[in-house]
Structures are given as structure tokens and as C-alpha cells.
Write an enzyme that holds these catalytic residues in place. Structure first.
Site, PDB file in Angstrom:
ATOM      1  N   GLY A 175       0.833  -1.182   0.000  1.00 19.71           N
ATOM      2  CA  GLY A 175       0.000   0.000   0.000  1.00 19.71           C
ATOM      3  C   GLY A 175       0.874   1.241   0.000  1.00 19.71           C
ATOM      4  N   TYR A 176       0.241   2.352  -0.258  1.00 20.96           N
ATOM      5  CA  TYR A 176       0.980   3.602  -0.439  1.00 20.96           C
ATOM      6  C   TYR A 176       0.612   4.606   0.638  1.00 20.96           C
ATOM      7  CZ  TYR A 176       2.624   1.484  -4.582  1.00 20.96           C
ATOM      8  OH  TYR A 176       3.254   0.610  -5.422  1.00 20.96           O
ATOM      9  N   LEU A 177       1.656   5.142   1.288  1.00 22.86           N
ATOM     10  CA  LEU A 177       1.481   6.207   2.268  1.00 22.86           C
ATOM     11  C   LEU A 177       1.485   7.550   1.562  1.00 22.86           C
ATOM     12  CD1 LEU A 177       3.923   4.913   5.036  1.00 22.86           C
ATOM     13  CD2 LEU A 177       1.520   4.313   4.642  1.00 22.86           C
TER      14      LEU A 177
END
Length: 158
Positions: A30-32
Site C-alpha cells: 500500500g501507499y502512504l
């Protein structure tokens, strides 16, 4: 500076089914941060977590910094801070001294299969396996960060 030089291709699904594959690894990532200039990604692969920071693409090259982190921390970051997650099974296929990473996506990106090869220079020559089709290195839709925001299932005119 740490640098990644990577080319990305679509995979011919019929020919890919004929390939004898090693055991794949399930990945959740996932992407922060997903920004045109940089991305910050968290990944869980087997029993290890990773924090990866990538810069803006310049051709097939970009800055990349990747660090192992405790898997529990990675899972918490994904659950609490990731804007969206993608899942896939990755196969590592050796071809003429190079390793192709082939990702079979699941979830909202099911049906998409991408192959990537990391190079030492953008102009480096390499063998293109017969199960590889169209190059999509410069098509931003195929960046994992973009697939987390606009999944493959939502594309018009695939």
C-alpha cells in the site's frame, strides 16, 4: 544515490499459462504517499516488511530506497495509514542471466499480469521471453501506485 532502472511489459496470458513457474510469493502493498514526484510504499512479502521510497521517473530510471522493517510494523502501517492496497503473486523467472519479476494481480486488479526486468543501464540489451508482449514502461496506469488508486477493473476500454 540508490537507483532503479526498470522496464515493464504486459504478459500474454495464454503463453504465460504454459510457463513452468517456481513457487510465487504473495505480496500485499500500500501507499502512504502517491505523488507524481515521489511515492512511499509499504510491502509485506512472506515474513518481512519493507518501506520503499521512490522518486520521479526519468525514462526508465528513478531513485529508490528500500529498507526491511518488522512485518508487524508493515502490517500496521498498511492497515492504519495506506490509502489503498494492492495484492499480487510474484514469480521470479530467470532468463539469460536476468530475473524477470512477473506479477499476477488479484483483488480489484485481477486479470492483470505484468512483467518487470531491472537493468544496469537504460540501453542494456536483454532477452524478451515469448510470453512478454507490449511494453508499458512509460504508461503511468501500470505503476503499482496508480493501480492502487485506479484499479484495472475500473479502466474503460481495457
Amino acid at each position: 544515490m540508490a537507483v532503479e532502472i526498470e522496464r515493464k511489459f504486459l504478459v500474454n496470458k495464454v503463453k504465460w499459462q504454459e510457463v513452468i513457474k517456481p513457487e510465487g510469493s504473495y505480496l500485499r502493498q500500500g501507499y502512504l504517499l502517491t505523488d507524481p514526484e515521489k511515492t512511499i510504499r509499504v510491502r509485506v512479502k512472506k515474513e518481512t516488511g519493507y518501506l520503499t521510497i521512490k522518486g520521479k521517473n526519468e525514462g526508465a530510471t528513478r531513485a529508490e530506497y528500500e529498507y526491511p522493517i518488522p512485518v508487524k510494523d508493515a502490517e500496521e502501517l498498511l492497515d492504519k495509514f495506506a490509502s489503498a492496497c494492492i495484492t499480487k503473486v510474484r514469480y521470479e523467472i530467470p532468463v539469460d542471466g536476468k530475473v524477470w519479476e512477473v506479477d499476477e494481480f488479484s483483488g480489484e486488479n485481477a486479470g492483470l499480469i505484468l512483467a518487470e526486468i531491472e537493468l544496469n543501464a537504460e540501453e542494456e540489451s536483454f532477452t524478451l521471453p515469448d510470453w512478454v508482449s507490449e511494453e508499458v514502461t512509460h504508461d503511468k496506469r501500470y505503476y503499482n501506485s496508480q493501480l492502487s488508486l485506479l484499479p484495472y477493473k475500473d479502466w474503460q476500454g481495457k
